[in-house]
Design a protein around this motif. Structure first.
Motif, PDB file in Angstrom:
ATOM      1  N   ALA A   9      22.606 -21.095  87.885  1.00 56.07           N
ATOM      2  CA  ALA A   9      23.227 -22.150  88.830  1.00 56.07           C
ATOM      3  C   ALA A   9      22.258 -23.734  88.805  1.00 56.07           C
ATOM      4  O   ALA A   9      22.921 -24.481  88.771  1.00 56.07           O
ATOM      5  N   ALA A  10      21.153 -23.438  88.649  1.00 56.40           N
ATOM      6  CA  ALA A  10      20.276 -24.648  88.519  1.00 56.40           C
ATOM      7  C   ALA A  10      20.595 -25.541  87.251  1.00 56.40           C
ATOM      8  O   ALA A  10      20.910 -26.654  87.268  1.00 56.40           O
ATOM      9  N   THR A  11      20.957 -24.980  86.072  1.00 55.20           N
ATOM     10  CA  THR A  11      21.335 -25.542  84.854  1.00 55.20           C
ATOM     11  C   THR A  11      22.631 -26.205  85.034  1.00 55.20           C
ATOM     12  O   THR A  11      23.100 -27.225  84.463  1.00 55.20           O
ATOM     13  N   ALA A  12      23.512 -25.299  85.609  1.00 54.34           N
ATOM     14  CA  ALA A  12      24.929 -25.873  85.836  1.00 54.34           C
ATOM     15  C   ALA A  12      25.125 -27.383  86.568  1.00 54.34           C
ATOM     16  O   ALA A  12      25.648 -28.075  86.358  1.00 54.34           O
ATOM     17  N   LEU A  13      24.084 -27.506  87.648  1.00 50.66           N
ATOM     18  CA  LEU A  13      23.988 -28.656  88.368  1.00 50.66           C
ATOM     19  C   LEU A  13      23.412 -29.689  87.473  1.00 50.66           C
ATOM     20  O   LEU A  13      23.975 -30.848  87.650  1.00 50.66           O
ATOM     21  N   LEU A  14      22.515 -29.441  86.685  1.00 50.33           N
ATOM     22  CA  LEU A  14      21.916 -30.609  85.743  1.00 50.33           C
ATOM     23  C   LEU A  14      23.017 -30.786  84.731  1.00 50.33           C
ATOM     24  O   LEU A  14      23.298 -32.257  84.516  1.00 50.33           O
ATOM     25  N   ALA A  15      23.806 -29.970  84.141  1.00 55.61           N
ATOM     26  CA  ALA A  15      24.976 -30.199  83.258  1.00 55.61           C
ATOM     27  C   ALA A  15      26.038 -31.067  84.001  1.00 55.61           C
ATOM     28  O   ALA A  15      26.518 -32.102  83.311  1.00 55.61           O
ATOM     29  N   ALA A  16      26.197 -30.585  85.206  1.00 55.46           N
ATOM     30  CA  ALA A  16      27.267 -31.628  85.904  1.00 55.46           C
ATOM     31  C   ALA A  16      26.817 -32.915  86.074  1.00 55.46           C
ATOM     32  O   ALA A  16      27.503 -33.985  85.971  1.00 55.46           O
ATOM     33  N   LEU A  17      25.439 -32.882  86.485  1.00 57.23           N
ATOM     34  CA  LEU A  17      24.964 -34.311  86.538  1.00 57.23           C
ATOM     35  C   LEU A  17      25.060 -35.162  85.479  1.00 57.23           C
ATOM     36  O   LEU A  17      25.492 -36.284  85.287  1.00 57.23           O
ATOM     37  N   GLY A  18      24.605 -34.467  84.319  1.00 53.37           N
ATOM     38  CA  GLY A  18      24.748 -35.358  82.970  1.00 53.37           C
ATOM     39  C   GLY A  18      25.946 -35.485  82.552  1.00 53.37           C
ATOM     40  O   GLY A  18      26.092 -36.670  82.105  1.00 53.37           O
ATOM     41  N   GLY A  19      26.738 -34.489  82.592  1.00 57.98           N
ATOM     42  CA  GLY A  19      28.222 -34.801  82.494  1.00 57.98           C
ATOM     43  C   GLY A  19      28.842 -35.957  83.241  1.00 57.98           C
ATOM     44  O   GLY A  19      29.484 -36.841  82.855  1.00 57.98           O
ATOM     45  N   LEU A  20      28.543 -36.283  84.354  1.00 60.81           N
ATOM     46  CA  LEU A  20      29.109 -37.418  85.138  1.00 60.81           C
ATOM     47  C   LEU A  20      28.338 -38.557  84.856  1.00 60.81           C
ATOM     48  O   LEU A  20      29.289 -39.520  84.723  1.00 60.81           O
ATOM     49  N   ILE A  21      27.223 -38.614  84.632  1.00 62.61           N
ATOM     50  CA  ILE A  21      26.602 -39.933  84.027  1.00 62.61           C
ATOM     51  C   ILE A  21      27.222 -40.277  82.780  1.00 62.61           C
ATOM     52  O   ILE A  21      27.742 -41.585  82.476  1.00 62.61           O
ATOM     53  N   ALA A  22      27.433 -39.226  81.851  1.00 58.80           N
ATOM     54  CA  ALA A  22      28.080 -39.596  80.578  1.00 58.80           C
ATOM     55  C   ALA A  22      29.387 -40.154  80.857  1.00 58.80           C
ATOM     56  O   ALA A  22      29.917 -41.062  80.034  1.00 58.80           O
ATOM     57  N   SER A  23      29.882 -39.456  81.562  1.00 55.43           N
ATOM     58  CA  SER A  23      31.527 -40.007  81.739  1.00 55.43           C
ATOM     59  C   SER A  23      31.642 -41.501  82.342  1.00 55.43           C
ATOM     60  O   SER A  23      32.547 -42.217  82.113  1.00 55.43           O
TER      61      SER A  23
END
Lengths: 298, 346
Positions: A9-23
């Protein structure tokens, strides 16, 4: 098993944040590359010539959010203190529920109310009297120039203040209620007045949380879209007075994204999203820093 | 409570499953919001008659163009016509469906709908801030005998990107060289003066709430809200009212036959009855259809609409195309071909 789920759950959140910034960076790159740093400082926003500068919306976002916070904070504090310290038990429930109900109203309703109900009243009873009272060339005159139709920077800030008020009031109330009765009662026992108890005992007790509540409100004010779009006047230029038309980052994106056909226009709007993200990030960072400095001092 | 929630969720899932299986036989389209009500009505009537359904997402013209280029929909819809070069580059065919008009509306105490006469040049000067008051001598020239008030003009424009703004600014660019060089024509422009309202209703609200305001809205909106409109001077020099017949007159006089890919703005058309700020809304399809049957379905739908949809369009205050234009469009469909190179619509 449980550990694994929590970790996921915690890493999914981080991944979503990272993905958002990247996109956001990738999507906005064509505009950022074309305009460079000027994207932040240029106030020209011209879809015809495909030249975009975000200075107007950035300034509009910061001014409206700051004004909204300035207007809402004292009232939210007052509501919270009244409910926890002074309110007769009979009134506590209805007022508390009303505050929470206000928080649940969708923002487009605030926008419609702002445009159709608030703006005409504001124009007639606040804006026009102020504009006629202002002496030409005075500070008041500079601050109040604009079109007397109840839309612009200040009306948008007031609507924003009304919107973030219940959030801040509800959070502050919860915080103040969490102060152990013993602490408060011993202060009263020492002969402190209500104001003294609030200012020097309960408020410092919940300081961390209170700053969090303010940041929550500020965050909502920065990102609020629909209500602002309705009433801010939607001009991409620098706002020159409190009643001048302006725009915010979120309102610009909402207005133009659906009909943006040129690739640079779309990219500029995505880059605006990135700027808003960075502003919010900076605000949160500053709040953390403030807290840490205060803790170090005490 | 949980049980009810569970039941509701499974019902929703069933519904989703049902619609997705149905989606196999439906036409999908996306784009302009302006014609969305009439497309929805046509789709409803078409389904009642033929059983085939249409799924139209009103996501905006920009979105419609992106979606058809990405091949995620069967047709795209745009209020702004694509230039023949862009059509060729995207392998697209374009044709108009219905006509709408843009109407200048105002809030002037003591002046009723249709009393004030406006020329294109004056409208452009108002929108670029050169004419600042209603009693400006330039406005008085075309309004002899009308007592125009000594009121400042508040300019109201659309804040959101819109085909209405595209038509309006294109018209101003045609009528005023200043406008063309300083501002230009687009879905959204850098407005020299004024406040922006969101959507037609936002513009209308700003106009209604400000004495001395002028704005522009779609015809259907001006009509349904009984707004104070101006008479516009057309190419023949006549001042005309914004009505369905006058939009039709503009479309009838237009030279569609000599417009490649139907790229035609119906602005400032000749004819004594033509309303000068008129425009069609357009459909985009790929000229090379990967699935001939699907391509045929799309064109058959629009063929059916041209034959049976005029009543529905009138009811919703859109203006149907003249019969001659419809015939031209049907002929143009011969260039929409399947994988075998043969036209999908015969």
């Amino acid at each position: 098993m449980f550990e694994g789920l929590c970790f996921a759950a915690a890493t999914a959140l981080l991944a979503a944040l990272g993905g958002l910034i990247a996109s956001l960076v990738i999507g906005g790159w064509p505009a950022l590359r074309k305009f460079g740093f000027g994207f932040l400082t240029n106030a020209t926003w011209n879809p015809v010539t495909d030249v975009y500068g975000a200075a107007g919306p950035i300034v509009g976002t910061l001014i409206t959010a700051a004004l909204a916070l300035l207007l809402a904070l004292p009232i939210a504090g007052g509501v919270a203190f009244f409910l926890t310290e002074l309110c007769p038990a009979v009134l506590r429930r209805p007022i508390g529920t009303a505050v929470e109900l206000l928080a649940g109203i969708p923002s487009i309703v605030y926008g419609m109310w702002g445009l159709f109900v608030f703006a005409p009243i504001f124009a007639k009873y606040v804006q026009l009297p102020l504009m006629t009272a202002a002496k030409p060339g005075s500070l008041l005159d500079t601050l109040t120039t604009g079109i007397p139709n109840g839309s612009g920077i200040l009306p948008a800030s007031i609507i924003l203040a009304i919107m973030i008020l219940p959030f801040m009031a509800a959070t502050l109330r919860e915080l103040l209620a969490s102060v152990p009765p013993g602490v408060r009662e011993s202060a009263y026992g020492l002969g402190a007045t209500t104001a003294e108890v609030v200012m020097s005992v309960t408020l410092p007790y919940v300081r961390t949380g209170a700053i969090g509540a303010v940041m929550l409100g500020l965050g909502r004010a920065l990102g609020e879209t629909m209500a602002v779009t309705f009433i801010i006047g939607n001009s991409h230029a620098f706002p020159k007075s409190l009643f001048d038309s302006g725009s915010t980052i979120a309102s610009t994106i909402a207005n133009e994204f659906t009909e943006a056909t040129s690739p640079v226009h779309t990219a500029a709007l995505i880059a605006l999203g990135l700027v808003l993200f960075l502003i919010t990030f900076t605000v949160l960072g500053l709040a953390r820093l403030m807290l840490r400095l205060q803790e170090a001092r005490s | 409570m949980l049980k009810i929630l569970g039941a509701a969720m499974s019902a929703a899932l069933l519904l989703a499953a049902a619609t997705s299986t149905q989606a196999a036989g439906t036409i999908s389209g996306a784009g302009a919001t302006f014609p969305a009500p009439v497309y929805a009505k046509w789709a409803e009537d078409y389904k009642a008659k033929t059983g085939a359904s249409l799924n139209y997402q009103a996501i905006g013209s920009g979105g419609g163009i992106k979606q058809i280029n990405a091949n995620t929909v069967d047709f795209g819809a745009s209020d702004k016509p694509l230039k023949p070069d862009d059509l060729a580059a995207g392998g697209l065919a374009m044709f108009p469906t219905v006509i709408g008009g843009v109407v200048p509306v105002m809030n002037l105490p003591g002046i009723k709908a249709g009393q004030i006469r406006m020329t294109g040049a004056n409208l452009a000067d108002i929108y670029r801030g050169a004419i600042k008051k209603w009693n400006d001598p330039h406005l008085a020239v075309s309004n002899p005998g009308l007592a125009l008030p000594n009121l400042p003009i508040t300019v109201v424009h659309r804040a959101d990107g819109s085909g209405t703004t595209f038509l309006f600014t294109s018209y101003l660019s045609m009528k005023a060289p200043h406008w063309a060089t300083e501002v230009g024509a687009n879905d959204s422009v850098q407005w020299p003066v004024g406040v922006g309202g969101k959507g037609n209703d936002g513009v209308a609200a700003q106009v209604k709430q400000t004495a001395g305001a002028i704005g522009y809205v779609e015809y259907a909106y001006a009509k349904q809200n009984a707004m104070t409109y101006a008479l516009m001077q057309n190419k023949n020099g006549a001042f005309v009212t914004p009505t369905a017949e006058h939009f039709k007159a503009a479309a009838a006089n237009a030279k569609w036959a000599s417009a490649p890919g139907f790229y035609l703005l119906l602005l400032d058309q000749p004819g004594a009855d033509a309303w000068p700020i008129t425009g069609a809304t357009f459909i985009l399809v790929h000229t090379k259809q990967a699935d001939a049957a699907k391509g045929k379905e799309v064109l058959s739908f629009f063929d059916w609409c041209y034959k049976n949809g005029d009543g529905a369009a009138d009811q919703l205050d859109y203006v149907a195309l003249p019969a001659s234009v419809k015939d031209l469009i049907r002929k143009s469909w011969s260039k929409v071909t399947g994988p075998d190179g043969k036209p999908v619509y015969r």
